[in-house]
Design a protein around this motif. Structure first.
Motif, mmCIF file in Angstrom:
data_model
loop_
_atom_site.group_PDB
_atom_site.id
_atom_site.type_symbol
_atom_site.label_atom_id
_atom_site.label_comp_id
_atom_site.label_asym_id
_atom_site.label_seq_id
_atom_site.Cartn_x
_atom_site.Cartn_y
_atom_site.Cartn_z
ATOM 1 N N SER A 1 0.855 -1.187 0.000
ATOM 2 C CA SER A 1 0.000 0.000 0.000
ATOM 3 C C SER A 1 0.886 1.230 0.000
ATOM 4 O O SER A 1 1.891 1.281 0.715
ATOM 5 N N LEU A 2 0.518 2.216 -0.802
ATOM 6 C CA LEU A 2 1.259 3.469 -0.829
ATOM 7 C C LEU A 2 0.247 4.616 -0.890
ATOM 8 O O LEU A 2 -0.555 4.690 -1.809
ATOM 9 N N HIS A 3 0.284 5.470 0.125
ATOM 10 C CA HIS A 3 -0.644 6.598 0.199
ATOM 11 C C HIS A 3 0.128 7.901 0.038
ATOM 12 O O HIS A 3 1.025 8.210 0.829
ATOM 13 N N ILE A 4 -0.191 8.648 -1.026
ATOM 14 C CA ILE A 4 0.424 9.953 -1.244
ATOM 15 C C ILE A 4 -0.516 11.010 -0.685
ATOM 16 O O ILE A 4 -1.589 11.261 -1.245
ATOM 17 N N ASP A 5 -0.125 11.631 0.420
ATOM 18 C CA ASP A 5 -0.951 12.649 1.062
ATOM 19 C C ASP A 5 -0.744 14.011 0.396
ATOM 20 O O ASP A 5 -1.692 14.622 -0.086
ATOM 21 N N ALA A 6 0.496 14.478 0.352
ATOM 22 C CA ALA A 6 0.801 15.784 -0.243
ATOM 23 C C ALA A 6 2.317 15.965 -0.294
ATOM 24 O O ALA A 6 3.066 15.313 0.431
ATOM 25 N N TYR A 7 2.742 16.875 -1.166
ATOM 26 C CA TYR A 7 4.164 17.222 -1.215
ATOM 27 C C TYR A 7 4.388 18.555 -0.479
ATOM 28 O O TYR A 7 3.431 19.252 -0.128
ATOM 29 N N TYR A 8 5.647 18.896 -0.229
ATOM 30 C CA TYR A 8 5.988 20.093 0.535
ATOM 31 C C TYR A 8 5.408 21.345 -0.129
ATOM 32 O O TYR A 8 5.562 21.551 -1.330
ATOM 33 N N GLU A 9 4.730 22.155 0.661
ATOM 34 C CA GLU A 9 4.092 23.412 0.267
ATOM 35 C C GLU A 9 2.828 23.230 -0.585
ATOM 36 O O GLU A 9 2.262 24.211 -1.052
ATOM 37 N N LEU B 1 5.123 15.380 4.831
ATOM 38 C CA LEU B 1 5.658 14.334 5.706
ATOM 39 C C LEU B 1 4.658 13.220 6.032
ATOM 40 O O LEU B 1 5.015 12.266 6.707
ATOM 41 N N LYS B 2 3.422 13.322 5.551
ATOM 42 C CA LYS B 2 2.387 12.372 5.963
ATOM 43 C C LYS B 2 2.088 11.310 4.906
ATOM 44 O O LYS B 2 1.073 10.633 4.962
ATOM 45 N N ASN B 3 2.982 11.141 3.953
ATOM 46 C CA ASN B 3 2.838 10.072 2.968
ATOM 47 C C ASN B 3 3.270 8.754 3.615
ATOM 48 O O ASN B 3 4.186 8.743 4.449
ATOM 49 N N LYS C 1 -5.523 -0.875 -8.481
ATOM 50 C CA LYS C 1 -5.868 0.330 -7.733
ATOM 51 C C LYS C 1 -4.644 1.071 -7.213
ATOM 52 O O LYS C 1 -4.758 2.206 -6.734
ATOM 53 N N LEU C 2 -3.467 0.441 -7.295
ATOM 54 C CA LEU C 2 -2.237 1.150 -6.938
ATOM 55 C C LEU C 2 -1.881 2.210 -7.983
ATOM 56 O O LEU C 2 -1.187 3.175 -7.677
ATOM 57 N N ILE C 3 -2.365 2.028 -9.203
ATOM 58 C CA ILE C 3 -2.033 2.965 -10.279
ATOM 59 C C ILE C 3 -2.723 4.297 -10.018
ATOM 60 O O ILE C 3 -3.937 4.340 -9.804
ATOM 61 N N PRO C 4 -1.990 5.402 -9.974
ATOM 62 C CA PRO C 4 -2.573 6.711 -9.685
ATOM 63 C C PRO C 4 -3.710 7.067 -10.640
ATOM 64 O O PRO C 4 -3.693 6.700 -11.820
ATOM 65 N N VAL C 5 -4.679 7.808 -10.134
ATOM 66 C CA VAL C 5 -5.883 8.151 -10.891
ATOM 67 C C VAL C 5 -5.560 8.857 -12.204
ATOM 68 O O VAL C 5 -6.210 8.624 -13.224
ATOM 69 N N ARG C 6 -4.530 9.699 -12.197
ATOM 70 C CA ARG C 6 -4.247 10.494 -13.403
ATOM 71 C C ARG C 6 -3.804 9.641 -14.594
ATOM 72 O O ARG C 6 -3.787 10.125 -15.729
ATOM 73 N N PHE C 7 -3.457 8.370 -14.340
ATOM 74 C CA PHE C 7 -3.040 7.499 -15.430
ATOM 75 C C PHE C 7 -4.161 6.587 -15.931
ATOM 76 O O PHE C 7 -3.945 5.796 -16.850
ATOM 77 N N ARG C 8 -5.338 6.661 -15.337
ATOM 78 C CA ARG C 8 -6.356 5.643 -15.607
ATOM 79 C C ARG C 8 -7.134 5.826 -16.907
ATOM 80 O O ARG C 8 -8.067 5.080 -17.176
ATOM 81 N N THR C 9 -6.727 6.814 -17.702
ATOM 82 C CA THR C 9 -7.277 6.922 -19.050
ATOM 83 C C THR C 9 -6.216 6.608 -20.101
ATOM 84 O O THR C 9 -6.504 6.655 -21.296
#
Length: 245
Positions: free
Chosen positions: A117-125, A143-145, A194-202
């Motif tokens: 499982s890999l959860h991307i919360d946000a990047y710095y700033e 830091l919350k990824n 479902k691991l594949i990021p949403v932006r790639f699903r097309t």
């Protein structure tokens, strides 16, 4: 859409131990403002029911005005505020072609991973909490990824840092390359997709991978076509007749 490059799989990041997370300064200003207003209302109720009445009018007005000032400031300050998280460096994780390297010491082979499982919360700033009705918007510290995986010998879960948007996009690209090259051979197909990021699903590579899983019998036709996506009932019928018989 431009094709997704099948680059070498190599992504490294610092892992962290989260000590504690505190309320942001924006949240503190909101709470202070609302607290002052609530206290002013309480004093107004007491003053209105005590003889002689209206003895605290000046103080009530000052406290209520102070609360409104704090609350108004929070609306402005939120755009400059960062989340407050205390962490310390714990080590590193490197995603390579041959496996996941932990702290530059232990290499975990993909074939051994039975849960990932890999959860991307946000990047710095990156701006977060933007949908809140009250002033809560702030910038992330990145830091919350979290990354988590399990093998027969145990489970590992760690927070990791994303320094900027470019690093986030690189990680997302690494994920689709991992999944579509069948690195996670022991994962359930639905979980892998479902691991594949949403932006790639097309993208074509995503759709081709889903079709591969349907044809291999690793996912049932109905679920597979829903994940694949289709624009009409006629397209769904065509895909079903082509890949599900």
């Amino acid at each position: 859409m431009p094709p997704i490059p099948k680059q070498e799989i190599n992504f490294s990041t610092t892992t962290l131990k989260k000590i504690k997370e505190q309320s942001s300064y924006t949240t503190q200003l909101v709470n202070l403002g609302l607290g002052c207003i609530a206290f002013a209302l309480l004093l107004f109720f007491i003053d209105s029911n005590t003889t002689p009445v209206n003895q605290l009018t000046v103080w009530i007005s000052i406290i209520a005005l102070t609360g409104m000032v704090f609350y108004t400031i929070s609306y402005i300050y939120q755009f400059f505020d960062y989340e407050k998280i205390e962490t310390y460096d714990r080590g590193s994780i490197t995603i390579l072609e041959e496996g996941i390297l932990i702290d530059h010491k232990v290499l975990v082979q993909y074939a051994a991973i039975e849960y990932f499982s890999l959860h991307i919360d946000a990047y710095y700033e990156q701006r977060i909490n933007m949908a809140m009705r009250t002033p809560m918007e702030q910038k992330s510290l990145g830091l919350k990824n979290t990354i988590s995986f399990k093998t027969e010998t145990g489970k590992l879960t760690r927070y990791f840092k994303l320094e900027n948007k470019l690093r986030k996009e690189l990680l997302e690209q690494t994920l689709i390359n991992l999944v579509t090259t069948n690195k996670f051979s022991r994962l359930d197909a639905k979980r892998a997709i479902k691991l594949i990021p949403v932006r790639f699903r097309t993208h074509v590579r995503y759709k081709e991978f889903v079709i591969q899983q349907i044809k291999a019998g690793r996912i049932n036709c109905t679920e597979g076509l829903l994940l694949h996506g289709y624009s009409s009932d006629s397209e769904a019928k065509m895909l079903r007749s082509k890949y599900c018989n």
